[in-house]
Design an enzyme around this catalytic site. Structure first.
Site, PDB file in Angstrom:
ATOM      1  N   GLU A   1       7.619  11.343  -4.608  1.00 33.84           N
ATOM      2  CA  GLU A   1       7.117   9.981  -4.757  1.00 33.84           C
ATOM      3  C   GLU A   1       5.826   9.924  -5.570  1.00 33.84           C
ATOM      4  O   GLU A   1       5.663   9.033  -6.391  1.00 33.84           O
ATOM      5  CB  GLU A   1       6.912   9.336  -3.385  1.00 33.84           C
ATOM      6  CG  GLU A   1       6.564   7.886  -3.447  1.00 33.84           C
ATOM      7  CD  GLU A   1       6.673   7.186  -2.098  1.00 33.84           C
ATOM      8  OE1 GLU A   1       5.730   6.450  -1.748  1.00 33.84           O
ATOM      9  OE2 GLU A   1       7.679   7.371  -1.412  1.00 33.84           O
TER      10      GLU A   1
ATOM     11  N   ARG B   1      10.577   1.668  -4.724  1.00 30.94           N
ATOM     12  CA  ARG B   1       9.480   2.493  -5.237  1.00 30.94           C
ATOM     13  C   ARG B   1       9.550   2.599  -6.761  1.00 30.94           C
ATOM     14  O   ARG B   1       9.320   3.654  -7.352  1.00 30.94           O
ATOM     15  CB  ARG B   1       9.510   3.889  -4.609  1.00 30.94           C
ATOM     16  CG  ARG B   1       9.374   3.905  -3.099  1.00 30.94           C
ATOM     17  CD  ARG B   1       8.028   3.360  -2.634  1.00 30.94           C
ATOM     18  NE  ARG B   1       7.966   3.362  -1.186  1.00 30.94           N
ATOM     19  CZ  ARG B   1       8.367   2.335  -0.413  1.00 30.94           C
ATOM     20  NH1 ARG B   1       8.835   1.224  -0.989  1.00 30.94           N
ATOM     21  NH2 ARG B   1       8.296   2.398   0.890  1.00 30.94           N
TER      22      ARG B   1
ATOM     23  N   SER C   1       3.610   9.739   1.872  1.00 31.04           N
ATOM     24  CA  SER C   1       4.985  10.228   1.760  1.00 31.04           C
ATOM     25  C   SER C   1       5.155  10.983   0.438  1.00 31.04           C
ATOM     26  O   SER C   1       4.952  10.417  -0.632  1.00 31.04           O
ATOM     27  CB  SER C   1       5.970   9.059   1.817  1.00 31.04           C
ATOM     28  OG  SER C   1       5.864   8.378   3.049  1.00 31.04           O
TER      29      SER C   1
END
Length: 341
Positions: free
Chosen positions: A336, A166, A240
């Site tokens: 995130e 990520r 998420s």
């Protein structure tokens, strides 16, 4: 031709959490060739710039004092083809899931596991999106972007993009200066099925499919995601909300000694990725609600806006979740989405 800007723009419908926020100016970008002129004008005004795709990975904690560039560019171009693979350039404004579906229809394989991820193609490299055993880095060839600071076009190789979990160069050295215009993929002309993830295997077995093809994987991924994740059109969410924590081998061994049931996935470098949702669920947060801010009742990793939640309510909930996981497991959860303001 790019449409004119909108002043004092309402951003509620341009972020999937549906948080109330406004921008001084909303500038659609319908042609990437307009980026130099548009960004030069913003620099002359010394104006803050925020690039927005589908708004699926952003939390507006306040109004944005500056110009939001909304990438709406379209286009899919085959650059090269051989017996084994195809090289395809896709405009940043294309919808990600629609692109995955189109690639599958064309017989271009490798993106099936990334079906139904919300957002645009241009946002995908920033996060190095991933799901069910596949990450963007596995299929990426290069990225074309406009550098607002140095006023030049960049042709970034896979190595230049410095992708991690990520993570990418667009969150570090090129943050706030590079605007992704096109993403170039190298896809296989031969099916290369990745169906090792447990949820995916269960769904395929439930469908009676022992030897899945790419279309089977695509359909199974869509079914699993729809069963576990809320539709932003129905209930506001940013997917998420926390990254899965990655621990060193030593830290992972210590954690597993006291919590052997914690789902984990060893990585090639010796580190271990843990399921953030499991930690949150174990702390009793799944389905909890504070006013209109809450935790999804089927996926603890997803924070939701039940209607009129404010950013402060949602972020306060996130902080309390982080604190409880840290206290019980000694694990730090990192958000995130990009938090603006």
């Amino acid at each position: 031709m790019t449409a004119p800007a909108l002043l004092d723009a309402d951003l509620r419908d341009l972020n999937t959490l549906h948080l109330a926020a406004r921008a001084t100016r909303l500038q659609p970008v319908d042609d990437a060739a307009d980026l130099p002129a548009l960004t030069d004008a913003l620099r002359q005004r010394d104006e803050r710039v925020l690039v927005l795709g589908g708004g699926s990975n952003i939390v507006f904690a306040s109004d944005f004092s500056g110009t939001v560039l909304q990438m709406r560019t379209r286009g899919i171009e085959v650059l090269a083809r051989n017996d084994d693979s195809v090289l395809v350039a896709v405009a940043a404004g294309e919808n990600w899931h629609d692109w995955v579906n189109h690639a599958l229809d064309q017989g271009w394989h490798g993106l099936e596991n990334l079906a139904l991820i919300p957002g645009t193609v241009g946002a995908a490299p920033v996060q190095n999106i991933g799901a069910y055993g596949v990450e963007l880095v596995d299929r990426l060839e290069r990225v074309e972007a406009w550098d607002m600071q140095d006023r030049c076009w960049l042709d970034l190789t896979l190595a230049d993009c410095a992708m991690g979990y990520r993570d990418s160069v667009f969150k570090h050295r090129l943050a706030g200066r590079a605007i992704i215009a096109r993403v170039v993929f190298r896809l296989s002309l031969t099916p290369a099925v990745q169906a090792g993830y447990a949820d995916l295997q269960r769904e395929l077995l439930a469908r009676g499919i022992a030897a899945p093809g790419p279309h089977d994987v695509f359909d199974a991924v869509c079914a699993v995601r729809r069963a576990k994740l809320p539709d932003p059109a129905v209930i506001g969410n940013a997917g998420s909300f926390f990254r899965n924590p990655v621990l060193s081998a030593v830290a992972a061994a210590n954690l597993l000694a006291s919590h052997p049931g914690a789902p984990h996935y060893p990585a090639a470098d010796g580190s271990v990725k843990f399921a953030a949702a499991w930690f949150i669920d174990q702390c009793g947060w799944k389905g909890k609600r504070r006013g209109d801010a809450g935790v999804h009742d089927r996926q603890a990793l997803v924070l939701v806006n039940h209607g009129r939640a404010s950013a402060s309510q949602l972020l306060a909930l996130a902080v309390d979740i982080q604190a409880s996981v840290r206290e019980r497991f000694g694990v730090d959860l990192e958000p995130e989405p990009v938090i603006v303001g």
